[in-house]
Scaffold this active site. Structure first.
Site, mmCIF file in Angstrom:
data_model
loop_
_atom_site.group_PDB
_atom_site.id
_atom_site.type_symbol
_atom_site.label_atom_id
_atom_site.label_comp_id
_atom_site.label_asym_id
_atom_site.label_seq_id
_atom_site.Cartn_x
_atom_site.Cartn_y
_atom_site.Cartn_z
ATOM 1 N N GLU A 1 32.169 -35.655 -2.228
ATOM 2 C CA GLU A 1 31.317 -36.468 -3.094
ATOM 3 C C GLU A 1 32.078 -37.723 -3.530
ATOM 4 O O GLU A 1 33.297 -37.677 -3.708
ATOM 5 C CB GLU A 1 30.897 -35.655 -4.330
ATOM 6 C CG GLU A 1 29.990 -34.477 -4.009
ATOM 7 C CD GLU A 1 29.523 -33.722 -5.252
ATOM 8 O OE1 GLU A 1 29.848 -34.180 -6.380
ATOM 9 O OE2 GLU A 1 28.870 -32.687 -5.113
ATOM 10 N N ALA B 1 23.869 -31.595 -14.469
ATOM 11 C CA ALA B 1 24.082 -31.835 -15.903
ATOM 12 C C ALA B 1 23.394 -33.099 -16.384
ATOM 13 O O ALA B 1 23.638 -33.543 -17.508
ATOM 14 C CB ALA B 1 25.572 -31.925 -16.186
ATOM 15 N N HIS C 1 24.150 -34.498 -7.382
ATOM 16 C CA HIS C 1 24.910 -33.842 -8.449
ATOM 17 C C HIS C 1 24.263 -34.105 -9.812
ATOM 18 O O HIS C 1 24.881 -34.619 -10.752
ATOM 19 C CB HIS C 1 26.363 -34.316 -8.453
ATOM 20 C CG HIS C 1 27.309 -33.281 -8.985
ATOM 21 N ND1 HIS C 1 28.551 -33.041 -8.443
ATOM 22 C CD2 HIS C 1 27.197 -32.406 -10.009
ATOM 23 C CE1 HIS C 1 29.158 -32.066 -9.117
ATOM 24 N NE2 HIS C 1 28.356 -31.680 -10.076
ATOM 25 N N ASP D 1 29.076 -10.292 -9.024
ATOM 26 C CA ASP D 1 30.099 -10.930 -9.847
ATOM 27 C C ASP D 1 31.152 -9.870 -10.147
ATOM 28 O O ASP D 1 30.861 -8.884 -10.827
ATOM 29 C CB ASP D 1 29.493 -11.466 -11.150
ATOM 30 C CG ASP D 1 30.476 -12.314 -11.952
ATOM 31 O OD1 ASP D 1 31.678 -12.000 -11.922
ATOM 32 O OD2 ASP D 1 30.045 -13.276 -12.604
#
Length: 525
Positions: free
Chosen positions: A260, A281, A278, A170
């Site tokens: 998607e 969440a 997906h 990162d």
């Protein structure tokens, strides 16, 4: 009362939060683009999930829109540049589903390591293929985390609890933060070469798009397993399929796809690939959390001006908002004053903060200075798009802070650099809340800004005030306040006059021809 439209399905509690905080709310889900475009002009805020597409076309009809709130982290369905250009704040809720997404990545890693979906299907089919499904342990394996931000750091923490070794790539991860997390910071090529499992947790940007492709996959160690619960565009799916078919990549677990909803995909049907629609969440807790957070954030912005988790302007906490409010008025006044007296091409702007104001979050103040500065040239400029417009015009922006106080406990100075010269304006707050101009260039002066003002640069000679007063009086213009300043007796002087009505062009020309007047300019605030 501000008015918000909820156009995607959110928790009923979100509606209650809006109303409790003094925001009117309508819930209209399943709208077609033309239907949304027809009604969006009547709303100050738009709360969405992933179904509503906030396009440039929609935004063009959103004449009153101030904020778009995305309940979730991804904002691929919002045209952020178009929103910024129209001065619409775009918010998301990056922390509401962090744990849920991280847990899904860990679950996918387990399923991939032990081939659970294929074993499940086989057993349901009445087979007992105990020897067919030979998995691998996670203990002591190297997990490569690409993107060690909010979600990636949670995944790293869970992996360390599983006794895995974690390496992280990162560019924004500091050495100190890596030590705190218990991970080893490495470059991407080293991560690819060392990792037994690679999990992606980075946003989709020009720098990360197609991050895993034929070239980078070839750098991975043989037998690597890849998990992606971030964004589909991070992987070239055809290249991943080829790497799996060759045996170089042992398998992949994907929750996201380049297109998607994913009804077709080159990876579908491969036994070595686990796919979910997906679901990162998709837990009861996460759906509730993001809905409540977006309602709270949008209501706070519309009611108090607090800005949290905005993607196109600086954040202003609910605690900072009341502290910044008087400074925000001062910043806009200084910028507007500077913009109205600047007549040549802008090259740069420096905003200096001294004393108490230097201890605050000054980025919104700088944005307001730019807004005021550019307003005489562009009617559509606002706090959100002003920094973008300035950059597009190659106007250099600098900001300096000095916490020590000078003659005033708090001070803001705007220095405008043009093709011909630099000029400065200085302001402060009287009583902690009343904006005052206290300096124009090198001339000290104390003046309160009013709706209509007359700015005059003159020679400090007897008779000037009398001539000016007579000219204004003969034109029927009433003087509200009269402020004077000079560098030294007989040298450069400045007059700031507040009047009760706008100065006409004809009167301004007459004032400009008075004895001792060097320059006269009518100002409006």
């Amino acid at each position: 009362m501000p008015k918000v439209l909820i156009s995607d399905s959110l928790s009923p509690r979100a509606v209650e939060i809006f109303r409790e905080r003094g925001v009117e709310v309508d819930v209209k889900t399943g709208l077609k683009p033309d239907e949304l475009k027809e009604i969006i002009g009547g709303y100050d805020g738009l709360a969405i999930r992933s179904a509503t597409k906030v396009t440039k076309d929609i935004l063009s009809a959103a004449s009153s829109l101030k904020v778009v709130g995305r309940a979730g982290i991804g904002v691929d369905n919002v045209d952020i540049p178009a929103a910024t250009a129209r001065g619409v704040v775009v918010m998301n809720t990056p922390f509401g589903n962090s744990i849920t997404t991280a847990e899904h990545a860990i679950a996918m890693m387990f399923a991939l390591a032990r081939e659970i979906p294929a074993a499940n299907a086989s057993t349901h089919a009445g087979k007992w293929e105990k020897n067919r499904f030979m998995g691998v342990e996670l203990t002591a394996k190297v997990l490569g985390v690409v993107g060690c931000g909010n979600i990636g750091s949670i995944v790293a923490d869970r992996a360390l609890g599983l006794k895995m070794r974690v390496v992280a790539y990162d560019p924004f991860l500091s050495h100190e933060r890596a030590v705190d997390l218990g991970v080893e910071k490495v470059e991407l090529d080293e991560l690819l070469a060392r990792a037994d499992f690679i999990t992606l947790h980075t946003p989709l940007t020009d720098g990360t798009r197609n991050l895993l492709n034929a070239e980078s996959l070839a750098k991975c160690r043989k037998g690597v397993r890849i998990i992606n619960c971030a964004r589909g565009g991070l992987i070239i799916e055809a290249d991943l399929k080829a790497a799996i078919e060759s045996g170089h990549v042992a398998g992949a677990a994907l929750d996201v796809f380049a297109a998607e909803p994913a009804k077709e995909n080159p990876l579908f049907g491969m036994e070595q690939v686990i796919c979910t629609p997906h679901l990162g969440a998709s837990t009861t807790e996460a759906q509730e959390n993001v809905a409540l957070q977006v309602a709270e954030q949008m209501a706070d912005y519309l009611v108090s001006g607090a800005v949290v988790n905005a993607l196109n302007m600086p954040s202003v906490s609910a605690e900072d908002a009341p502290k910044l409010r008087p400074y925000m008025q001062l910043a806009e006044q200084l910028g507007s004053f500077a913009g109205q007296i600047t007549e040549s091409g802008l090259k740069g702007v420096t905003v200096e903060y001294e004393g108490h104001v230097a201890e605050l979050n000054t980025r919104p103040l700088t944005a307001l200075v730019l807004m005021g500065l550019l307003k005489p040239l562009l009617d559509s400029v606002n706090m959100v798009n002003a920094p973008v417009i300035a950059r597009e015009r190659d106007i250099e922006i600098a900001e300096t802070k000095r916490e020590r106080a000078s003659d005033y406990q708090t001070l803001m100075r705007v220095i405008v650099h043009t093709e011909q010269r630099s000029r400065s304006l200085t302001g402060t707050l009287f009583g902690g809340e009343k904006p005052r101009i206290v300096g124009i260039e090198e001339v000290p002066i104390e003046a309160e800004v009013s709706s209509h003002m007359l700015f005059i640069r003159n020679e400090d000679k007897p008779g000037f005030i009398g001539h000016l007063g007579t000219t204004l009086g003969s034109a029927g213009v009433n003087v509200a306040t009269f402020h004077l300043g000079r560098t030294a007796p007989g040298e450069n002087a400045i007059a700031l006059v507040s009047v009760d009505q706008q100065i006409s062009d004809e009167l301004l020309h007459r004032i400009g021809t008075l004895p001792s007047v060097v320059r006269a300019k009518a100002l409006s605030f």
